[in-house]
Design an enzyme around this catalytic site. Structure first.
Site, PDB file in Angstrom:
ATOM      1  CE  LYS A  13      -1.892  -1.028   4.127  1.00 21.14           C
ATOM      2  NZ  LYS A  13      -0.958  -2.117   4.458  1.00 21.14           N
ATOM      3  NE  ARG A  88      -3.681  -0.857  10.437  1.00 22.92           N
ATOM      4  CZ  ARG A  88      -2.646  -0.259   9.708  1.00 22.92           C
ATOM      5  NH1 ARG A  88      -2.636   0.959   9.323  1.00 22.92           N
ATOM      6  NH2 ARG A  88      -1.733  -1.107   9.690  1.00 22.92           N
ATOM      7  NE  ARG A 127       8.040  -2.780   5.812  1.00 24.50           N
ATOM      8  CZ  ARG A 127       6.831  -2.780   5.859  1.00 24.50           C
ATOM      9  NH1 ARG A 127       6.048  -2.114   5.056  1.00 24.50           N
ATOM     10  NH2 ARG A 127       6.450  -3.499   6.906  1.00 24.50           N
ATOM     11  NE  ARG A 160       7.235  -0.816   9.684  1.00 19.52           N
ATOM     12  CZ  ARG A 160       5.868  -0.691   9.022  1.00 19.52           C
ATOM     13  NH1 ARG A 160       5.985  -0.005   8.060  1.00 19.52           N
ATOM     14  NH2 ARG A 160       4.786  -1.131   9.639  1.00 19.52           N
ATOM     15  NE  ARG A 171       2.667  -4.851  11.165  1.00 22.89           N
ATOM     16  CZ  ARG A 171       3.778  -4.662  10.354  1.00 22.89           C
ATOM     17  NH1 ARG A 171       4.896  -5.124  10.559  1.00 22.89           N
ATOM     18  NH2 ARG A 171       3.341  -3.903   9.378  1.00 22.89           N
TER      19      ARG A 171
HETATM   20  P1  AP5 Z   1       5.056  -1.591   1.658  1.00 20.17           P
HETATM   21  O1  AP5 Z   1       4.625  -0.575   0.683  1.00 20.17           O
HETATM   22  O2  AP5 Z   1       5.788  -1.003   2.742  1.00 20.17           O
HETATM   23  O3  AP5 Z   1       3.610  -2.290   2.177  1.00 20.17           O
HETATM   24  P2  AP5 Z   1       2.414  -1.898   3.315  1.00 20.17           P
HETATM   25  O4  AP5 Z   1       1.217  -2.442   2.729  1.00 20.17           O
HETATM   26  O5  AP5 Z   1       2.491  -0.222   3.251  1.00 20.17           O
HETATM   27  O6  AP5 Z   1       2.796  -2.428   4.583  1.00 20.17           O
HETATM   28  P3  AP5 Z   1       2.917  -1.649   5.822  1.00 20.17           P
HETATM   29  O7  AP5 Z   1       3.720  -3.018   6.636  1.00 20.17           O
HETATM   30  O8  AP5 Z   1       3.502  -0.476   6.119  1.00 20.17           O
HETATM   31  O9  AP5 Z   1       1.496  -1.695   6.168  1.00 20.17           O
HETATM   32  P4  AP5 Z   1       0.886  -1.719   7.501  1.00 20.17           P
HETATM   33  O10 AP5 Z   1      -0.480  -1.456   7.299  1.00 20.17           O
HETATM   34  O11 AP5 Z   1       0.950  -2.848   8.760  1.00 20.17           O
HETATM   35  O12 AP5 Z   1       1.793  -0.754   8.592  1.00 20.17           O
HETATM   36  P5  AP5 Z   1       1.651   0.702   8.857  1.00 20.17           P
HETATM   37  O13 AP5 Z   1       2.780   1.383   8.623  1.00 20.17           O
HETATM   38  O14 AP5 Z   1       0.311   1.167   8.099  1.00 20.17           O
HETATM   39  O15 AP5 Z   1       5.589  -2.912   1.213  1.00 20.17           O
HETATM   40  C1  AP5 Z   1       6.096  -3.661   1.817  1.00 20.17           C
HETATM   41  C2  AP5 Z   1       7.807  -4.139   1.521  1.00 20.17           C
HETATM   42  O16 AP5 Z   1       7.257  -4.972   0.324  1.00 20.17           O
HETATM   43  C3  AP5 Z   1       8.624  -3.085   1.031  1.00 20.17           C
HETATM   44  O17 AP5 Z   1       9.911  -3.655   1.522  1.00 20.17           O
HETATM   45  C4  AP5 Z   1       8.509  -2.866  -0.385  1.00 20.17           C
HETATM   46  O18 AP5 Z   1       9.662  -2.326  -0.960  1.00 20.17           O
HETATM   47  C5  AP5 Z   1       8.226  -4.362  -0.872  1.00 20.17           C
HETATM   48  N1  AP5 Z   1       7.104  -4.418  -1.951  1.00 20.17           N
HETATM   49  C6  AP5 Z   1       6.172  -3.613  -2.232  1.00 20.17           C
HETATM   50  N2  AP5 Z   1       5.493  -3.748  -3.487  1.00 20.17           N
HETATM   51  C7  AP5 Z   1       6.169  -4.787  -3.778  1.00 20.17           C
HETATM   52  C8  AP5 Z   1       5.894  -5.714  -5.137  1.00 20.17           C
HETATM   53  N3  AP5 Z   1       5.129  -5.409  -6.100  1.00 20.17           N
HETATM   54  N4  AP5 Z   1       7.043  -6.721  -5.264  1.00 20.17           N
HETATM   55  C9  AP5 Z   1       7.859  -6.880  -4.345  1.00 20.17           C
HETATM   56  N5  AP5 Z   1       8.234  -6.138  -3.380  1.00 20.17           N
HETATM   57  C10 AP5 Z   1       7.411  -5.162  -3.132  1.00 20.17           C
HETATM   58  O19 AP5 Z   1       1.370   0.644  10.559  1.00 20.17           O
HETATM   59  C11 AP5 Z   1       2.031   0.361  11.353  1.00 20.17           C
HETATM   60  C12 AP5 Z   1       1.326   0.250  12.820  1.00 20.17           C
HETATM   61  O20 AP5 Z   1       0.769   1.705  12.930  1.00 20.17           O
HETATM   62  C13 AP5 Z   1       0.280  -0.592  12.910  1.00 20.17           C
HETATM   63  O21 AP5 Z   1       0.496  -1.957  13.101  1.00 20.17           O
HETATM   64  C14 AP5 Z   1      -0.363   0.043  13.955  1.00 20.17           C
HETATM   65  O22 AP5 Z   1      -0.015  -0.153  15.450  1.00 20.17           O
HETATM   66  C15 AP5 Z   1      -0.203   1.500  13.835  1.00 20.17           C
HETATM   67  N6  AP5 Z   1      -1.440   2.054  12.836  1.00 20.17           N
HETATM   68  C16 AP5 Z   1      -1.174   2.685  11.569  1.00 20.17           C
HETATM   69  N7  AP5 Z   1      -2.453   3.025  11.267  1.00 20.17           N
HETATM   70  C17 AP5 Z   1      -3.343   2.927  12.259  1.00 20.17           C
HETATM   71  C18 AP5 Z   1      -4.915   3.073  12.137  1.00 20.17           C
HETATM   72  N8  AP5 Z   1      -5.375   3.454  11.119  1.00 20.17           N
HETATM   73  N9  AP5 Z   1      -5.255   2.464  13.219  1.00 20.17           N
HETATM   74  C19 AP5 Z   1      -4.674   2.013  14.500  1.00 20.17           C
HETATM   75  N10 AP5 Z   1      -3.255   1.944  14.484  1.00 20.17           N
HETATM   76  C20 AP5 Z   1      -2.699   2.481  13.315  1.00 20.17           C
END
Ligand code: AP5
Length: 216
Positions: A13, A88, A127, A160, A171
């Site tokens: 995403k 979420r 990552r 991370r 997660r």
């Molecule tokens: P990446 O693009 O980083 O994936 P992502 O879907 O953004 O993954 P995240 O882990 O960041 O999502 P998340 O929703 O768990 O975490 P967030 O930061 O929002 O890609 C992942 C990897 O794959 C990278 O290395 C990339 O290079 C690679 N990649 C991408 N596309 C590819 C492809 N096509 N082919 C190969 N490789 C590829 O949240 C973190 C924490 O914050 C949560 O756990 C929670 O505690 C808190 N939080 C955040 N938002 C909320 C909310 N709304 N409510 C409550 N808590 C929240």
């Protein structure tokens, strides 16, 4: 364009939101990035959020709704946005509906990234993130030109703390329990477009553009 990117952790995403926001000249609202910045800056929000993030749990709804409400109220968000990581939970989705209604605007599309658990685990454990600009890399799929260094701003890359294997499993469980219900919520509103999050980044981006084109 006002779009939500929905999908499990590691689905890509953030990678796609960054590109899409640049293409459409709108803001990327990435709640995970905002929280990590708050943790790094040592603010009260960061202090509160850190223990949830490290445990792979969600930060409480009230905190997240306040944070996103404030961001959506900024002038930059007036031209449109890509919401990456919010909502979420059903409570967050209902609050977002209210926030948008108050502003007299509506969502154009919710893009759901479909991807296997094996691929997710590999993506998250490999990552690396830039300390300076937050850009994402992957040791195998999208490595930087110089190991450990960001191609864009030259700052150092780090892993991370919530990308450790046990936290990744947690997660994914939290996604199934709290976030998966949003699929039916947005399908019911006629906004959902499902795409495959697998394959090369450029190919996934093409799928994102096709899924959102229909909303234009
Ligand atoms: P990446 O693009 O980083 O994936 P992502 O879907 O953004 O993954 P995240 O882990 O960041 O999502 P998340 O929703 O768990 O975490 P967030 O930061 O929002 O890609 C992942 C990897 O794959 C990278 O290395 C990339 O290079 C690679 N990649 C991408 N596309 C590819 C492809 N096509 N082919 C190969 N490789 C590829 O949240 C973190 C924490 O914050 C949560 O756990 C929670 O505690 C808190 N939080 C955040 N938002 C909320 C909310 N709304 N409510 C409550 N808590 C929240």
């Amino acid at each position: 364009m006002r779009v939500i990117f929905l999908g499990p952790p590691g689905a890509g995403k953030g990678t796609q939101a960054r590109r899409a926001a640049a293409r459409w000249a709108v803001v990327q609202i990435a709640t995970g990035d905002m929280l990590r910045e708050a943790v790094a800056a040592g603010t009260e929000l960061g202090r509160q959020a850190k223990r949830y993030m490290d445990a792979g749990e969600l930060v409480p709804d009230a905190v997240m709704i306040g944070l996103v409400g404030e961001t959506l109220g900024r002038p930059e968000a007036g031209k449109g946005f890509v919401l990456d990581g919010f909502p979420r939970t059903l409570a967050q989705a209902a609050a977002l509906d209210r926030l948008l209604e108050e502003r007299g605007i509506a969502l154009d599309r919710v893009v759901l990234f479909r991807i296997s658990e094996t691929e997710l685990a590999e993506r998250m454990t490999g990552r690396r993130v830039c300390r300076g600009c937050g850009r994402n890399y992957h040791v195998k799929f999208s490595p930087p030109q110089k190991p450990g260094v960001c191609d864009g701003c030259g700052d150092r890359l780090y892993q991370r703390s919530d990308d450790a294997e046990a936290t990744v499993r947690r997660r994914l469980g939290v996604y199934e329990r709290d976030t998966r219900p949003l699929v039916d919520y947005y399908r019911g509103q006629g906004l959902l477009e499902e795409i495959s999050g697998e394959g090369p980044v450029d190919q996934v981006f093409e799928a994102v553009l096709r899924a959102t084109e229909r909303a234009r």
